[in-house]
Write a protein that holds these residues in place. Structure first.
Motif, PDB file in Angstrom:
ATOM      1  N   MET A   1       0.830  -1.324  -0.230  1.00 40.34           N
ATOM      2  CA  MET A   1      -0.064  -0.046  -0.066  1.00 40.34           C
ATOM      3  C   MET A   1       0.839   0.667   0.219  1.00 40.34           C
ATOM      4  SD  MET A   1      -2.543  -1.522  -0.072  1.00 40.34           S
ATOM      5  CE  MET A   1      -3.862  -0.367   0.113  1.00 40.34           C
ATOM      6  N   ALA A   2       0.644   1.978  -0.786  1.00 36.83           N
ATOM      7  CA  ALA A   2       1.101   3.736  -1.241  1.00 36.83           C
ATOM      8  C   ALA A   2       0.771   4.125   0.447  1.00 36.83           C
ATOM      9  CB  ALA A   2       0.486   3.999  -1.895  1.00 36.83           C
ATOM     10  N   GLY A   3       0.136   4.242   0.974  1.00 38.27           N
ATOM     11  CA  GLY A   3      -0.410   4.928   2.878  1.00 38.27           C
ATOM     12  C   GLY A   3      -0.962   3.985   3.228  1.00 38.27           C
ATOM     13  N   SER A   4      -1.617   4.753   5.142  1.00 39.55           N
ATOM     14  CA  SER A   4      -1.588   3.618   6.011  1.00 39.55           C
ATOM     15  C   SER A   4      -3.396   4.070   6.032  1.00 39.55           C
ATOM     16  CB  SER A   4      -1.110   3.890   6.833  1.00 39.55           C
ATOM     17  OG  SER A   4      -1.375   5.449   7.536  1.00 39.55           O
ATOM     18  N   THR A   5      -3.840   4.647   5.385  1.00 42.18           N
ATOM     19  CA  THR A   5      -5.764   4.800   5.716  1.00 42.18           C
ATOM     20  C   THR A   5      -5.743   3.667   5.285  1.00 42.18           C
ATOM     21  OG1 THR A   5      -4.804   7.421   4.947  1.00 42.18           O
ATOM     22  CG2 THR A   5      -6.949   6.722   4.721  1.00 42.18           C
ATOM     23  N   LEU A   6      -5.791   3.093   4.469  1.00 40.97           N
ATOM     24  CA  LEU A   6      -7.054   2.010   3.813  1.00 40.97           C
ATOM     25  C   LEU A   6      -6.643   1.169   4.144  1.00 40.97           C
ATOM     26  CD1 LEU A   6      -9.158   1.980   1.262  1.00 40.97           C
ATOM     27  CD2 LEU A   6      -7.120   0.886  -0.206  1.00 40.97           C
ATOM     28  N   PRO A   7      -5.578   0.304   4.766  1.00 43.04           N
ATOM     29  CA  PRO A   7      -5.237  -0.071   5.769  1.00 43.04           C
ATOM     30  C   PRO A   7      -6.899  -0.342   7.025  1.00 43.04           C
ATOM     31  CG  PRO A   7      -3.060  -0.111   5.274  1.00 43.04           C
ATOM     32  CD  PRO A   7      -4.264   0.933   3.968  1.00 43.04           C
ATOM     33  N   ALA A   8      -5.653   1.070   7.447  1.00 39.55           N
ATOM     34  CA  ALA A   8      -6.689   1.139   8.434  1.00 39.55           C
ATOM     35  C   ALA A   8      -7.523   1.571   9.007  1.00 39.55           C
ATOM     36  CB  ALA A   8      -6.180   2.557   9.346  1.00 39.55           C
ATOM     37  N   ARG A   9      -8.420   1.633   7.859  1.00 38.15           N
ATOM     38  CA  ARG A   9      -9.952   1.923   7.979  1.00 38.15           C
ATOM     39  C   ARG A   9     -10.319   0.431   7.739  1.00 38.15           C
ATOM     40  NH1 ARG A   9     -12.686   3.045   2.632  1.00 38.15           N
ATOM     41  NH2 ARG A   9     -15.538   3.235   2.791  1.00 38.15           N
ATOM     42  N   ALA A  10      -9.869  -0.603   7.100  1.00 29.07           N
ATOM     43  CA  ALA A  10     -10.162  -1.852   6.757  1.00 29.07           C
ATOM     44  C   ALA A  10     -10.469  -2.414   8.041  1.00 29.07           C
ATOM     45  CB  ALA A  10      -9.744  -2.513   5.606  1.00 29.07           C
ATOM     46  N   LEU A  11      -8.873  -2.035   9.169  1.00 24.67           N
ATOM     47  CA  LEU A  11      -8.970  -2.862  10.155  1.00 24.67           C
ATOM     48  C   LEU A  11      -9.666  -2.692  11.552  1.00 24.67           C
ATOM     49  CD1 LEU A  11      -7.595  -4.710  12.169  1.00 24.67           C
ATOM     50  CD2 LEU A  11      -5.953  -2.175  12.170  1.00 24.67           C
ATOM     51  N   GLY A  12     -10.264  -0.955  11.200  1.00 29.96           N
ATOM     52  CA  GLY A  12     -11.260  -0.501  12.262  1.00 29.96           C
ATOM     53  C   GLY A  12     -12.249  -0.652  11.348  1.00 29.96           C
ATOM     54  N   ARG A  13     -12.739  -1.045  10.019  1.00 28.66           N
ATOM     55  CA  ARG A  13     -13.995  -1.744  10.317  1.00 28.66           C
ATOM     56  C   ARG A  13     -14.498  -2.822  10.985  1.00 28.66           C
ATOM     57  NH1 ARG A  13     -16.955   0.187   6.418  1.00 28.66           N
ATOM     58  NH2 ARG A  13     -15.563   1.202   5.628  1.00 28.66           N
ATOM     59  N   LEU A  14     -12.949  -4.000  10.901  1.00 30.55           N
ATOM     60  CA  LEU A  14     -13.154  -5.490  11.322  1.00 30.55           C
ATOM     61  C   LEU A  14     -13.213  -5.631  13.224  1.00 30.55           C
ATOM     62  CD1 LEU A  14     -10.618  -7.327   9.477  1.00 30.55           C
ATOM     63  CD2 LEU A  14     -12.923  -7.241   9.223  1.00 30.55           C
ATOM     64  N   LEU A  15     -13.012  -4.441  13.381  1.00 28.32           N
ATOM     65  CA  LEU A  15     -12.409  -4.170  14.842  1.00 28.32           C
ATOM     66  C   LEU A  15     -13.729  -3.694  15.315  1.00 28.32           C
ATOM     67  CD1 LEU A  15      -9.251  -3.026  15.982  1.00 28.32           C
ATOM     68  CD2 LEU A  15      -9.625  -5.252  16.004  1.00 28.32           C
ATOM     69  N   ALA A  16     -14.630  -3.213  15.161  1.00 31.25           N
ATOM     70  CA  ALA A  16     -16.346  -2.343  15.391  1.00 31.25           C
ATOM     71  C   ALA A  16     -17.122  -3.601  15.168  1.00 31.25           C
ATOM     72  CB  ALA A  16     -16.009  -0.886  14.527  1.00 31.25           C
ATOM     73  N   GLY A  17     -16.503  -4.545  14.306  1.00 34.06           N
ATOM     74  CA  GLY A  17     -17.900  -4.960  13.650  1.00 34.06           C
ATOM     75  C   GLY A  17     -18.147  -6.277  14.685  1.00 34.06           C
ATOM     76  N   HIS A  18     -16.089  -6.364  15.316  1.00 31.43           N
ATOM     77  CA  HIS A  18     -16.782  -7.917  16.110  1.00 31.43           C
ATOM     78  C   HIS A  18     -16.608  -7.806  17.579  1.00 31.43           C
ATOM     79  CE1 HIS A  18     -14.665  -9.749  12.831  1.00 31.43           C
ATOM     80  NE2 HIS A  18     -13.399  -9.048  13.116  1.00 31.43           N
ATOM     81  N   ARG A  19     -16.607  -6.279  17.527  1.00 26.97           N
ATOM     82  CA  ARG A  19     -16.934  -5.436  18.917  1.00 26.97           C
ATOM     83  C   ARG A  19     -18.011  -5.455  19.333  1.00 26.97           C
ATOM     84  NH1 ARG A  19     -17.980  -1.087  19.968  1.00 26.97           N
ATOM     85  NH2 ARG A  19     -17.396   0.305  18.642  1.00 26.97           N
ATOM     86  N   GLU A  20     -19.020  -4.711  18.657  1.00 26.77           N
ATOM     87  CA  GLU A  20     -20.618  -5.161  18.373  1.00 26.77           C
ATOM     88  C   GLU A  20     -21.191  -6.171  18.032  1.00 26.77           C
ATOM     89  OE1 GLU A  20     -21.440  -2.086  15.281  1.00 26.77           O
ATOM     90  OE2 GLU A  20     -20.274  -0.796  15.928  1.00 26.77           O
ATOM     91  N   ARG A  21     -20.375  -7.251  17.411  1.00 26.72           N
ATOM     92  CA  ARG A  21     -21.083  -8.407  17.864  1.00 26.72           C
ATOM     93  C   ARG A  21     -21.298  -9.212  18.876  1.00 26.72           C
ATOM     94  NH1 ARG A  21     -18.765 -12.576  13.485  1.00 26.72           N
ATOM     95  NH2 ARG A  21     -16.789 -12.493  14.918  1.00 26.72           N
ATOM     96  N   ALA A  22     -19.453  -9.188  19.776  1.00 33.37           N
ATOM     97  CA  ALA A  22     -19.202  -9.740  20.875  1.00 33.37           C
ATOM     98  C   ALA A  22     -20.172  -8.823  21.751  1.00 33.37           C
ATOM     99  CB  ALA A  22     -18.129  -9.206  21.763  1.00 33.37           C
ATOM    100  N   GLY A  23     -21.193  -7.733  21.869  1.00 37.15           N
ATOM    101  CA  GLY A  23     -21.608  -6.544  22.657  1.00 37.15           C
ATOM    102  C   GLY A  23     -21.075  -5.919  23.557  1.00 37.15           C
ATOM    103  N   MET A  24     -19.667  -5.485  23.530  1.00 36.84           N
ATOM    104  CA  MET A  24     -19.042  -4.864  24.326  1.00 36.84           C
ATOM    105  C   MET A  24     -18.425  -3.290  23.764  1.00 36.84           C
ATOM    106  SD  MET A  24     -15.447  -6.001  24.911  1.00 36.84           S
ATOM    107  CE  MET A  24     -15.303  -7.681  25.272  1.00 36.84           C
ATOM    108  N   THR A  25     -18.672  -2.676  24.716  1.00 36.49           N
ATOM    109  CA  THR A  25     -18.909  -0.768  24.230  1.00 36.49           C
ATOM    110  C   THR A  25     -17.152  -0.588  23.892  1.00 36.49           C
ATOM    111  OG1 THR A  25     -17.915  -0.135  26.618  1.00 36.49           O
ATOM    112  CG2 THR A  25     -20.843  -0.536  25.245  1.00 36.49           C
ATOM    113  N   LYS A  26     -16.823   0.427  23.646  1.00 40.99           N
ATOM    114  CA  LYS A  26     -15.420   1.196  23.035  1.00 40.99           C
ATOM    115  C   LYS A  26     -15.283   1.083  24.695  1.00 40.99           C
ATOM    116  CE  LYS A  26     -16.771   4.038  19.114  1.00 40.99           C
ATOM    117  NZ  LYS A  26     -17.714   3.705  18.587  1.00 40.99           N
ATOM    118  N   TYR A  27     -15.622   1.322  25.718  1.00 39.88           N
ATOM    119  CA  TYR A  27     -14.921   1.811  26.707  1.00 39.88           C
ATOM    120  C   TYR A  27     -14.264   0.169  27.400  1.00 39.88           C
ATOM    121  CZ  TYR A  27     -14.700   2.876  32.561  1.00 39.88           C
ATOM    122  OH  TYR A  27     -13.960   2.766  32.637  1.00 39.88           O
ATOM    123  N   ALA A  28     -15.616  -0.442  26.848  1.00 47.51           N
ATOM    124  CA  ALA A  28     -15.129  -1.828  28.387  1.00 47.51           C
ATOM    125  C   ALA A  28     -13.696  -2.882  27.092  1.00 47.51           C
ATOM    126  CB  ALA A  28     -16.061  -2.791  27.493  1.00 47.51           C
TER     127      ALA A  28
END
Length: 291
Positions: free
Chosen positions: A1-28
């Motif tokens: 990748m020429a820059g970090s924005t795209l993989p960072a965006r993809a990783l963030g999307r995965l993490l948010a989805g997994h966290r929400e599926r687990a029923g966990m808040t950002k604080y937790a």
């Protein structure tokens, strides 16, 4: 990748989805790795250029992800860790807030579709045109600071040399008639625009004033960025609609929003002149500016 924005965006999307599926808040989630919910949010929004693999493994355990899902997360983190340093870091003082995020998206994109009702896109601006814009925005700006902004614009335009990066630009005729920097500056700018339009990966079309009714003035200027597949996941990140305004920028990625703007772009394109006629018009107006 020429820059970090795209993989960072993809990783963030995965993490948010997994966290929400687990029923966990950002604080937790933050408590698990001894960080704040604000930091978790920045990671999930794709705004962090580095994410600890230790944190990812802790979250993977807490979210009870599969082995393949863990592998995807760690693979994206590795892409982040090995991505090249973003060239625009050297111009950080000259970037308006969060524009570095857009530059990261543009650097990673395979296609850019842009509709403009006012200024030309930065990818097409000559140095003189960019300098005139900078002094209009900030008349008291020192010359060396303006030069740095011009330098950044010129550096950004090397993206057009990539044959795998396509640009489809539709411009209101008003964009090429406004005398930014004076008639001489505009003459050279329009000649440059005609020259760039000959590149096989660039299409430039003008919407004349007498075009039938269309959504162009209704939706305002915007850009749509589309992306290649990410090596770590084999998946393509969803397109992003970028809307630049005087007081702040807006990024839209919900499917319904993207579809509306994609359809609007197609409708505007139906009333635009073809590329060859546009090129002739650009050169004709450039000649008028010289008179």
């Amino acid at each position: 990748m020429a820059g970090s924005t795209l993989p960072a965006r993809a990783l963030g999307r995965l993490l948010a989805g997994h966290r929400e599926r687990a029923g966990m808040t950002k604080y937790a989630a933050g408590q698990l790795v001894d960080t704040s919910q604000q930091t978790v949010a920045r990671i999930e929004y794709g705004l962090k250029s580095r994410v600890s693999q230790l944190w990812l493994n802790v979250w993977a355990d807490a979210y009870r992800v599969s082995a393949d899902e863990r592998k995807q997360m760690l693979g994206l983190a590795q892409e982040l860790a090995t991505s090249q340093k973003n060239w625009w870091r050297a111009y950080a003082d000259e970037l308006k807030p969060h524009f570095d995020y857009y530059l990261g998206l543009e650097e990673s994109a395979r296609g850019l579709s842009v509709w403009r009702t006012n200024l030309l896109p930065g990818l097409f601006q000559t140095a003189a045109y960019r300098r005139a814009v900078a002094w209009t925005e900030a008349p008291e700006m020192p010359a060396d600071q303006v030069d740095k902004r011009v330098e950044m614009t010129v550096r950004r335009q090397t993206r057009l040399n990539d044959p795998d990066f396509t640009v489809d630009a539709i411009l209101s005729k008003a964009v090429i008639l406004e005398e930014i920097g004076g008639r001489g500056v505009m003459s050279q700018q329009l000649k440059r625009l005609a020259e760039v339009s000959r590149q096989p990966n660039v299409s430039i079309r003008i919407v004349p004033f007498d075009a039938r009714r269309h959504l162009g003035s209704r939706v305002g200027s915007f850009a749509m960025l589309e992306f290649p597949k990410l090596p770590a996941t084999g998946q393509t990140e969803p397109p992003v609609i970028y809307i630049e305004s005087y007081t702040g920028d807006l990024y839209l990625e919900q499917e319904k929003d993207v579809t509306q703007y994609r359809d609007a772009f197609a409708e505007i394109g139906r009333v635009a002149l073809d590329p060859d006629t546009t090129r002739q018009l650009l050169l004709s107006i450039a000649k008028e500016f010289e008179a």
